[in-house]
Design a protein around this motif. Structure first.
Motif, PDB file in Angstrom:
ATOM      1  N   GLN A 161       0.801  -1.299  -0.142  1.00 16.51           N
ATOM      2  CA  GLN A 161       0.071  -0.261   0.039  1.00 16.51           C
ATOM      3  C   GLN A 161       0.899   1.320   0.036  1.00 16.51           C
ATOM      4  O   GLN A 161       0.409   2.352  -0.631  1.00 16.51           O
ATOM      5  CB  GLN A 161      -0.969   0.027   1.167  1.00 16.51           C
ATOM      6  CG  GLN A 161      -1.678   1.079   1.287  1.00 16.51           C
ATOM      7  CD  GLN A 161      -2.941   1.142   0.212  1.00 16.51           C
ATOM      8  OE1 GLN A 161      -3.472   0.316  -0.442  1.00 16.51           O
ATOM      9  NE2 GLN A 161      -2.894   2.464  -0.601  1.00 16.51           N
ATOM     10  N   LYS A 162       1.844   1.101   0.834  1.00 15.18           N
ATOM     11  CA  LYS A 162       2.812   2.373   0.953  1.00 15.18           C
ATOM     12  C   LYS A 162       3.542   2.673  -0.623  1.00 15.18           C
ATOM     13  O   LYS A 162       3.642   3.717  -0.861  1.00 15.18           O
ATOM     14  CB  LYS A 162       3.922   2.067   1.979  1.00 15.18           C
ATOM     15  CG  LYS A 162       3.529   2.238   3.438  1.00 15.18           C
ATOM     16  CD  LYS A 162       4.698   1.948   4.209  1.00 15.18           C
ATOM     17  CE  LYS A 162       4.187   2.424   5.679  1.00 15.18           C
ATOM     18  NZ  LYS A 162       5.170   2.071   6.793  1.00 15.18           N
ATOM     19  N   ASN A 163       3.900   1.512  -1.521  1.00 18.26           N
ATOM     20  CA  ASN A 163       4.510   1.833  -2.470  1.00 18.26           C
ATOM     21  C   ASN A 163       3.330   2.193  -3.693  1.00 18.26           C
ATOM     22  O   ASN A 163       3.750   3.187  -4.296  1.00 18.26           O
ATOM     23  CB  ASN A 163       4.892   0.301  -3.115  1.00 18.26           C
ATOM     24  CG  ASN A 163       5.988  -0.309  -2.496  1.00 18.26           C
ATOM     25  OD1 ASN A 163       6.935   0.521  -1.895  1.00 18.26           O
ATOM     26  ND2 ASN A 163       6.138  -1.525  -2.378  1.00 18.26           N
ATOM     27  N   ARG A 164       2.198   1.977  -3.486  1.00 17.12           N
ATOM     28  CA  ARG A 164       1.142   2.566  -4.244  1.00 17.12           C
ATOM     29  C   ARG A 164       0.711   4.005  -3.858  1.00 17.12           C
ATOM     30  O   ARG A 164       0.884   4.430  -4.883  1.00 17.12           O
ATOM     31  CB  ARG A 164      -0.129   1.573  -4.179  1.00 17.12           C
ATOM     32  CG  ARG A 164      -0.287   0.346  -4.855  1.00 17.12           C
ATOM     33  CD  ARG A 164      -1.496  -0.352  -5.091  1.00 17.12           C
ATOM     34  NE  ARG A 164      -2.343  -0.624  -3.536  1.00 17.12           N
ATOM     35  CZ  ARG A 164      -2.187  -1.617  -2.801  1.00 17.12           C
ATOM     36  NH1 ARG A 164      -1.221  -2.682  -3.356  1.00 17.12           N
ATOM     37  NH2 ARG A 164      -2.576  -1.910  -1.802  1.00 17.12           N
TER      38      ARG A 164
ATOM     39  N   GLU B 139       3.887   5.816  -5.311  1.00 20.28           N
ATOM     40  CA  GLU B 139       3.618   5.806  -6.713  1.00 20.28           C
ATOM     41  C   GLU B 139       2.817   7.164  -7.149  1.00 20.28           C
ATOM     42  O   GLU B 139       2.903   7.975  -8.028  1.00 20.28           O
ATOM     43  CB  GLU B 139       3.207   4.588  -7.500  1.00 20.28           C
ATOM     44  CG  GLU B 139       4.571   3.393  -7.440  1.00 20.28           C
ATOM     45  CD  GLU B 139       4.011   2.237  -7.960  1.00 20.28           C
ATOM     46  OE1 GLU B 139       2.809   2.056  -8.485  1.00 20.28           O
ATOM     47  OE2 GLU B 139       4.706   1.250  -7.969  1.00 20.28           O
ATOM     48  N   GLU B 140       1.657   7.020  -6.475  1.00 24.03           N
ATOM     49  CA  GLU B 140       0.480   7.957  -6.813  1.00 24.03           C
ATOM     50  C   GLU B 140       0.943   9.390  -6.440  1.00 24.03           C
ATOM     51  O   GLU B 140       0.679  10.240  -7.089  1.00 24.03           O
ATOM     52  CB  GLU B 140      -0.809   7.688  -5.968  1.00 24.03           C
ATOM     53  CG  GLU B 140      -1.715   6.364  -6.247  1.00 24.03           C
ATOM     54  CD  GLU B 140      -2.817   5.828  -5.204  1.00 24.03           C
ATOM     55  OE1 GLU B 140      -2.965   6.964  -4.288  1.00 24.03           O
ATOM     56  OE2 GLU B 140      -3.692   5.070  -5.873  1.00 24.03           O
ATOM     57  N   GLU B 141       1.652   9.523  -5.409  1.00 20.57           N
ATOM     58  CA  GLU B 141       2.122  10.785  -4.924  1.00 20.57           C
ATOM     59  C   GLU B 141       3.349  11.439  -6.019  1.00 20.57           C
ATOM     60  O   GLU B 141       3.362  12.593  -6.592  1.00 20.57           O
ATOM     61  CB  GLU B 141       2.822  10.642  -3.617  1.00 20.57           C
ATOM     62  CG  GLU B 141       3.680  12.140  -3.006  1.00 20.57           C
ATOM     63  CD  GLU B 141       2.525  13.305  -3.041  1.00 20.57           C
ATOM     64  OE1 GLU B 141       1.510  12.884  -2.850  1.00 20.57           O
ATOM     65  OE2 GLU B 141       3.033  14.413  -2.796  1.00 20.57           O
ATOM     66  N   MET B 142       3.962  10.388  -6.595  1.00 22.56           N
ATOM     67  CA  MET B 142       5.031  10.845  -7.283  1.00 22.56           C
ATOM     68  C   MET B 142       4.502  10.985  -8.771  1.00 22.56           C
ATOM     69  O   MET B 142       4.795  12.097  -9.564  1.00 22.56           O
ATOM     70  CB  MET B 142       6.122   9.387  -7.768  1.00 22.56           C
ATOM     71  CG  MET B 142       7.035   9.240  -6.786  1.00 22.56           C
ATOM     72  SD  MET B 142       7.995   7.871  -6.887  1.00 22.56           S
ATOM     73  CE  MET B 142       8.972   8.319  -8.363  1.00 22.56           C
ATOM     74  N   GLU B 143       3.331  10.565  -8.960  1.00 24.55           N
ATOM     75  CA  GLU B 143       2.449  10.737 -10.601  1.00 24.55           C
ATOM     76  C   GLU B 143       1.885  12.092 -10.246  1.00 24.55           C
ATOM     77  O   GLU B 143       1.709  12.866 -11.153  1.00 24.55           O
ATOM     78  CB  GLU B 143       1.448   9.740 -10.869  1.00 24.55           C
ATOM     79  CG  GLU B 143       2.083   8.368 -11.133  1.00 24.55           C
ATOM     80  CD  GLU B 143       0.908   7.235 -11.267  1.00 24.55           C
ATOM     81  OE1 GLU B 143      -0.423   7.761 -11.018  1.00 24.55           O
ATOM     82  OE2 GLU B 143       1.484   6.177 -11.756  1.00 24.55           O
ATOM     83  N   ARG B 144       1.416  12.273  -8.994  1.00 21.24           N
ATOM     84  CA  ARG B 144       0.439  13.578  -8.818  1.00 21.24           C
ATOM     85  C   ARG B 144       1.610  14.870  -8.867  1.00 21.24           C
ATOM     86  O   ARG B 144       1.380  15.860  -9.295  1.00 21.24           O
ATOM     87  CB  ARG B 144      -0.021  13.813  -7.360  1.00 21.24           C
ATOM     88  CG  ARG B 144      -0.720  15.061  -6.963  1.00 21.24           C
ATOM     89  CD  ARG B 144      -1.483  14.842  -5.699  1.00 21.24           C
ATOM     90  NE  ARG B 144      -0.212  15.064  -4.467  1.00 21.24           N
ATOM     91  CZ  ARG B 144       0.188  16.399  -4.319  1.00 21.24           C
ATOM     92  NH1 ARG B 144      -0.380  17.326  -4.978  1.00 21.24           N
ATOM     93  NH2 ARG B 144       1.306  16.551  -3.515  1.00 21.24           N
ATOM     94  N   ARG B 145       2.826  14.701  -8.337  1.00 18.54           N
ATOM     95  CA  ARG B 145       3.827  15.677  -8.372  1.00 18.54           C
ATOM     96  C   ARG B 145       4.286  15.590  -9.721  1.00 18.54           C
ATOM     97  O   ARG B 145       4.393  17.106 -10.298  1.00 18.54           O
ATOM     98  CB  ARG B 145       5.123  15.251  -7.605  1.00 18.54           C
ATOM     99  CG  ARG B 145       4.752  15.467  -6.008  1.00 18.54           C
ATOM    100  CD  ARG B 145       5.976  14.974  -5.221  1.00 18.54           C
ATOM    101  NE  ARG B 145       5.849  15.140  -3.702  1.00 18.54           N
ATOM    102  CZ  ARG B 145       6.561  15.244  -3.042  1.00 18.54           C
ATOM    103  NH1 ARG B 145       7.914  15.063  -3.147  1.00 18.54           N
ATOM    104  NH2 ARG B 145       6.347  15.036  -1.635  1.00 18.54           N
TER     105      ARG B 145
END
Length: 391
Positions: free
Chosen positions: A13-16, A19-25
């Motif tokens: 879950q932390k990895n997901r 990844e979502e945070e990196m995509e958002r940034r």
């Protein structure tokens, strides 16, 4: 074991989430870059269309103004007050705020508050109904209705008479106008961008400007720095103006000597960017398209309340211009006062310039309302509009 499975799930879950945070940034970064590109593109369009040179430069002051414009485009309703000395490009800021935001497709209406006759001010701003006063043969939409859905730019807002200030305040508070002779208010959706070179707080203390109107207009303030405070931008501005005028005159942009550029960078520029633009136009004509040197620069200086023209030599010292008219436009006007009319060829011979530059100067004086044009093509001649016309 169950504990290991839970830990694996938590890690997954932390990895997901990561990844979502990196995509958002990444998305935000791309959007920010896209917005910056749009601003840069719009700025260039405004420069080409309206001569907006206030954005040209890499100085921290210019970059700060660009960042403020970006913020204001995201807020389509807040009123903006643009302050700065004459010639710094305040209308350009207003246009940049309007274009590129949510009101881009709406009208942009620019009003010089200092140029409106007092007896026509109310009708000009709020409109009038047919028959509301002598000469009102038709209904007329005022500036607010004309700008509905867009931006109303109030230049030199500090020159508004107090009576009109009160009516303007009511319009801003109610988002509606009452035309002269009307009985029903009309709703308007207008963003106000105002500008002044005067100190409005000083006018408030003198009871010449309403404090409540000031706070309505200054929801957000932008201050344009004078050119003397952003000298590192002068070289870039020089290059821009030389390219602009060379294109209009049908030639290639010449270079500028180190001595001439040093004189410009040392000048105080009381007329700011507008003064530099005029300097470059004169220098380009004076140099006849060749390398611009110190002797091609003509500074306007004020001494004892009078304006004097000075040409700078290589030493950098001012040399007062004596004798007859020095500017090409002045020489053309002097010729016309003596001879009555002038052709492109006669202008070329008078100024010792090529035909393209002669044609450019005559067309410019015609556009400025100094000369009248007669005939077309090879039979074109120009004459003064009146005996007292001056460039």
């Amino acid at each position: 074991s169950k504990q290991l499975e839970e830990q694996a799930q938590q890690l997954s879950q932390k990895n997901r989430d990561l990844e979502e945070e990196m995509e958002r940034r990444e998305r935000l970064t791309n959007e920010r870059d896209e917005l910056a590109d749009r601003l840069s593109h719009l700025t260039q369009l405004e420069v080409e269309r309206h001569g907006v040179a206030g954005f040209i430069g890499r100085s921290p002051a210019v970059q700060e103004v660009l960042e403020e414009i970006e913020l204001l485009r995201q807020s389509h309703a807040v009123s903006v007050l643009v302050a700065g000395e004459s010639g710094t490009g305040k209308e350009g800021i207003a246009r940049a705020i309007h274009f590129g935001g949510s009101r881009t497709k709406g009208p942009f209406v620019a009003v010089n508050c200092a140029a409106i006759p007092s007896n026509l001010a109310e009708s000009s701003f709020f409109g009038h109904m047919r028959g509301s006063f002598t000469g009102a043969h038709d209904a007329h939409k005022g500036y607010f209705e004309q700008a509905d859905g867009g931006t109303l730019f109030l230049d030199e807002v500090g020159d508004l008479p107090l009576e009109l200030q009160a009516k303007l305040l009511r319009t801003l508070e109610t988002a509606s106008v009452m035309p002269v002779g009307g009985t029903q208010e009309k709703a308007v959706d207008v963003r106000i961008v105002s500008a002044t070179h005067r100190d409005l707080t000083a006018l408030i203390l003198q009871d010449r400007f309403r404090e409540d109107l000031y706070f309505r207009l200054a929801g957000f303030s932008v201050t344009l720095p004078p050119l003397r405070d952003r000298r590192e931008d002068i070289a870039m501005l020089v290059d821009h103006f030389l390219q602009e005028f060379s294109k209009e005159m049908g030639g290639e942009s010449p270079g500028m000597s180190r001595e001439a550029l040093s004189l410009l960078e040392d000048h105080e520029f009381p007329g700011n960017v507008r003064e530099l633009k005029n300097l470059m136009e004169y220098a380009l004509i004076k140099s006849q398209g060749a390398l611009i040197r110190s002797e091609h620069l003509r500074f306007i200086e004020f001494s004892g309340g009078e304006m004097q023209a000075n040409e700078r030599g290589l030493s950098g010292g001012p040399a007062k211009v004596e004798g007859g008219p020095q500017l090409p436009e002045e020489r053309i006007v002097a010729y016309l006062r003596e001879n009555g009319s002038i052709s492109n060829t006669e202008c070329r011979n008078l100024l010792s310039v090529d035909l393209q530059r002669a044609s450019y100067l005559l067309k410019k004086l015609n556009t400025d309302g100094v000369l009248a044009k007669h005939g077309e093509r090879r039979w074109t001649r120009y004459s003064l509009l009146s005996a007292t016309s001056t460039p």
